[in-house]
Design a protein around this motif. Structure first.
Motif, PDB file in Angstrom:
ATOM      1  N   ARG A   1       0.961  -1.257   0.138  1.00  0.00           N
ATOM      2  CA  ARG A   1      -0.014   0.123  -0.129  1.00  0.00           C
ATOM      3  C   ARG A   1       0.946   1.319  -0.013  1.00  0.00           C
ATOM      4  N   THR A   2       1.440   1.556   1.225  1.00  0.00           N
ATOM      5  CA  THR A   2       2.162   2.909   1.146  1.00  0.00           C
ATOM      6  C   THR A   2       3.795   2.202   1.116  1.00  0.00           C
ATOM      7  N   PHE A   3       3.883   0.993   1.285  1.00  0.00           N
ATOM      8  CA  PHE A   3       5.402   0.560   1.268  1.00  0.00           C
ATOM      9  C   PHE A   3       5.433  -0.705   1.159  1.00  0.00           C
ATOM     10  N   ASP A   4       6.547  -1.217   0.549  1.00  0.00           N
ATOM     11  CA  ASP A   4       6.709  -2.929   0.510  1.00  0.00           C
ATOM     12  C   ASP A   4       7.952  -2.847   1.428  1.00  0.00           C
ATOM     13  N   ALA A   5       8.782  -4.147   1.574  1.00  0.00           N
ATOM     14  CA  ALA A   5       9.461  -4.411   2.783  1.00  0.00           C
ATOM     15  C   ALA A   5      10.616  -5.449   1.993  1.00  0.00           C
ATOM     16  N   VAL A   6      11.660  -5.471   2.264  1.00  0.00           N
ATOM     17  CA  VAL A   6      12.627  -6.513   1.996  1.00  0.00           C
ATOM     18  C   VAL A   6      13.198  -7.245   3.275  1.00  0.00           C
ATOM     19  N   ASP A   7      12.999  -8.292   3.495  1.00  0.00           N
ATOM     20  CA  ASP A   7      13.217  -9.246   4.769  1.00  0.00           C
ATOM     21  C   ASP A   7      14.493  -9.704   4.474  1.00  0.00           C
ATOM     22  N   VAL A   8      15.421  -9.598   5.506  1.00  0.00           N
ATOM     23  CA  VAL A   8      16.939 -10.271   5.384  1.00  0.00           C
ATOM     24  C   VAL A   8      17.096 -10.895   6.851  1.00  0.00           C
ATOM     25  N   PRO A   9      18.261 -11.717   7.047  1.00  0.00           N
ATOM     26  CA  PRO A   9      18.526 -11.878   8.142  1.00  0.00           C
ATOM     27  C   PRO A   9      19.201 -10.626   9.051  1.00  0.00           C
TER      28      PRO A   9
ATOM     29  N   ALA B   1      24.578  -4.769   5.421  1.00  0.00           N
ATOM     30  CA  ALA B   1      24.155  -3.826   4.203  1.00  0.00           C
ATOM     31  C   ALA B   1      23.984  -2.483   4.755  1.00  0.00           C
ATOM     32  N   LEU B   2      23.450  -2.397   5.927  1.00  0.00           N
ATOM     33  CA  LEU B   2      23.232  -0.956   6.580  1.00  0.00           C
ATOM     34  C   LEU B   2      24.545  -0.285   6.607  1.00  0.00           C
ATOM     35  N   ALA B   3      25.779  -0.854   6.810  1.00  0.00           N
ATOM     36  CA  ALA B   3      26.972  -0.249   7.013  1.00  0.00           C
ATOM     37  C   ALA B   3      27.473  -0.082   5.634  1.00  0.00           C
ATOM     38  N   ARG B   4      27.081  -0.845   4.822  1.00  0.00           N
ATOM     39  CA  ARG B   4      27.678  -0.519   3.227  1.00  0.00           C
ATOM     40  C   ARG B   4      26.824   0.583   2.655  1.00  0.00           C
ATOM     41  N   MET B   5      25.567   0.733   2.898  1.00  0.00           N
ATOM     42  CA  MET B   5      24.593   1.713   2.334  1.00  0.00           C
ATOM     43  C   MET B   5      24.994   2.984   3.109  1.00  0.00           C
ATOM     44  N   GLN B   6      25.528   3.039   4.383  1.00  0.00           N
ATOM     45  CA  GLN B   6      26.066   4.213   4.933  1.00  0.00           C
ATOM     46  C   GLN B   6      27.315   4.656   4.209  1.00  0.00           C
TER      47      GLN B   6
ATOM     48  N   PRO C   1      12.737   3.539   6.726  1.00  0.00           N
ATOM     49  CA  PRO C   1      12.332   2.955   7.992  1.00  0.00           C
ATOM     50  C   PRO C   1      12.970   1.457   7.988  1.00  0.00           C
ATOM     51  N   VAL C   2      13.636   1.021   8.856  1.00  0.00           N
ATOM     52  CA  VAL C   2      13.892  -0.483   9.019  1.00  0.00           C
ATOM     53  C   VAL C   2      13.813  -0.917  10.335  1.00  0.00           C
ATOM     54  N   THR C   3      13.001  -2.148  10.363  1.00  0.00           N
ATOM     55  CA  THR C   3      12.409  -2.825  11.640  1.00  0.00           C
ATOM     56  C   THR C   3      13.613  -3.843  11.895  1.00  0.00           C
ATOM     57  N   LEU C   4      13.753  -4.300  13.304  1.00  0.00           N
ATOM     58  CA  LEU C   4      14.655  -5.211  13.773  1.00  0.00           C
ATOM     59  C   LEU C   4      13.741  -6.079  14.636  1.00  0.00           C
TER      60      LEU C   4
ATOM     61  N   LEU D   1      18.570  -0.283  -3.186  1.00  0.00           N
ATOM     62  CA  LEU D   1      19.080  -1.044  -2.018  1.00  0.00           C
ATOM     63  C   LEU D   1      19.497  -2.356  -2.389  1.00  0.00           C
ATOM     64  N   ILE D   2      18.916  -2.775  -3.520  1.00  0.00           N
ATOM     65  CA  ILE D   2      19.041  -4.283  -3.628  1.00  0.00           C
ATOM     66  C   ILE D   2      20.498  -4.795  -3.771  1.00  0.00           C
ATOM     67  N   SER D   3      21.315  -4.050  -4.116  1.00  0.00           N
ATOM     68  CA  SER D   3      22.707  -4.361  -4.437  1.00  0.00           C
ATOM     69  C   SER D   3      23.337  -4.724  -3.148  1.00  0.00           C
ATOM     70  N   ALA D   4      23.254  -3.819  -2.295  1.00  0.00           N
ATOM     71  CA  ALA D   4      23.784  -4.118  -0.823  1.00  0.00           C
ATOM     72  C   ALA D   4      23.301  -5.271  -0.159  1.00  0.00           C
ATOM     73  N   LEU D   5      21.887  -5.171  -0.085  1.00  0.00           N
ATOM     74  CA  LEU D   5      21.065  -6.313   0.304  1.00  0.00           C
ATOM     75  C   LEU D   5      21.481  -7.481  -0.093  1.00  0.00           C
ATOM     76  N   ALA D   6      21.682  -7.867  -1.375  1.00  0.00           N
ATOM     77  CA  ALA D   6      21.969  -9.043  -1.938  1.00  0.00           C
ATOM     78  C   ALA D   6      23.552  -9.541  -1.612  1.00  0.00           C
ATOM     79  N   TYR D   7      24.382  -8.476  -1.866  1.00  0.00           N
ATOM     80  CA  TYR D   7      25.687  -8.780  -1.597  1.00  0.00           C
ATOM     81  C   TYR D   7      25.756  -9.186   0.148  1.00  0.00           C
ATOM     82  N   ALA D   8      25.231  -8.680   0.898  1.00  0.00           N
ATOM     83  CA  ALA D   8      25.304  -9.127   2.251  1.00  0.00           C
ATOM     84  C   ALA D   8      24.796 -10.396   2.518  1.00  0.00           C
ATOM     85  N   CYS D   9      23.448 -10.731   1.736  1.00  0.00           N
ATOM     86  CA  CYS D   9      23.021 -11.740   2.135  1.00  0.00           C
ATOM     87  C   CYS D   9      23.980 -12.995   1.523  1.00  0.00           C
TER      88      CYS D   9
END
Length: 217
Positions: free
Chosen positions: A99-107, A114-119, A127-130, A205-213
């Protein structure tokens, strides 16, 4: 993880602790324009926290829909939200995706990598939930979930080889401070602020997330 809030942002950011679930759900609706709906909740049974669904082996105790028609129940009306949580103040806060967002779920481990790489790349994050199940959910623009498999293939990965799940239309994520069994509560790894009101496209974001996974396998 203790959150601190800048004075200028405090009125716009849902608090993680010390605030009733009802008021937090209203903040999501009024400040972020997210739809919300009440889910299951935790009940003490013989001194043990059990899910209100009654299943002793519940896979997501206190953090899943409480009824089959949850998608129709999801609302962006603060009046409706107050009515629903007034009836069950302990209900979890669930946020429908697509609706207003989708989410990418990773370990969790891949998420922090990925967060460190994105920074380092100076990317603007949403937003990112834990959550206590050791998963992180990165919020992206709606419609992103359907793009993920092809984007992952374009990076040289087979989608089935990575522990990366796109959550879009028909899905949901648990919003902080929903409690998840005996393991604790969902928290913000990156909290909602005025700065990240505009969400990134999943392609950013997908490049950093895929690399991290891939590193986390």
């Amino acid at each position: 993880m203790e959150e601190t809030f800048a004075v200028t942002e405090a009125a716009q950011i849902p608090k993680q602790r010390g605030e009733p679930l009802l008021e937090t759900a209203v903040r999501y609706v009024e400040d972020r324009h997210w739809d919300v709906f009440p889910g299951a909740w935790l009940e003490a049974v013989g001194g043990v926290q059990r899910c209100s669904c009654g299943d002793a082996a519940c896979a997501a105790p206190g953090a899943h829909p409480a009824r089959e028609d949850w998608a129709a129940q999801a609302t962006g009306s603060a009046v409706a939200v107050r009515a629903m949580w007034s009836r069950q103040p302990r209900a979890s806060i669930l946020l429908p995706t697509g609706r207003t967002f989708d989410a990418v779920d990773v370990p969790e481990t891949a998420g922090f990598l990925a967060l460190a790489r994105m920074q380092r790349m100076e990317l603007t994050l949403g937003p990112v939930t834990l959550s206590p199940d050791r998963r992180m959910r990165f919020f992206v623009l709606p419609g992103g979930a359907v793009k993920v498999p092809e984007l992952v293939r374009g990076l040289g990965w087979s989608p089935s080889s990575l522990d990366l799940v796109a959550v879009g239309e028909g899905g949901y994520v648990a919003g902080p401070p929903t409690r998840y069994g005996s393991r604790g509560a969902v928290q913000w790894a990156c909290r909602p602020t005025a700065v990240n009101r505009w969400l990134p496209d999943v392609e950013e974001l997908i490049s950093a997330l895929a690399y991290a996974c891939g590193r986390d396998r």
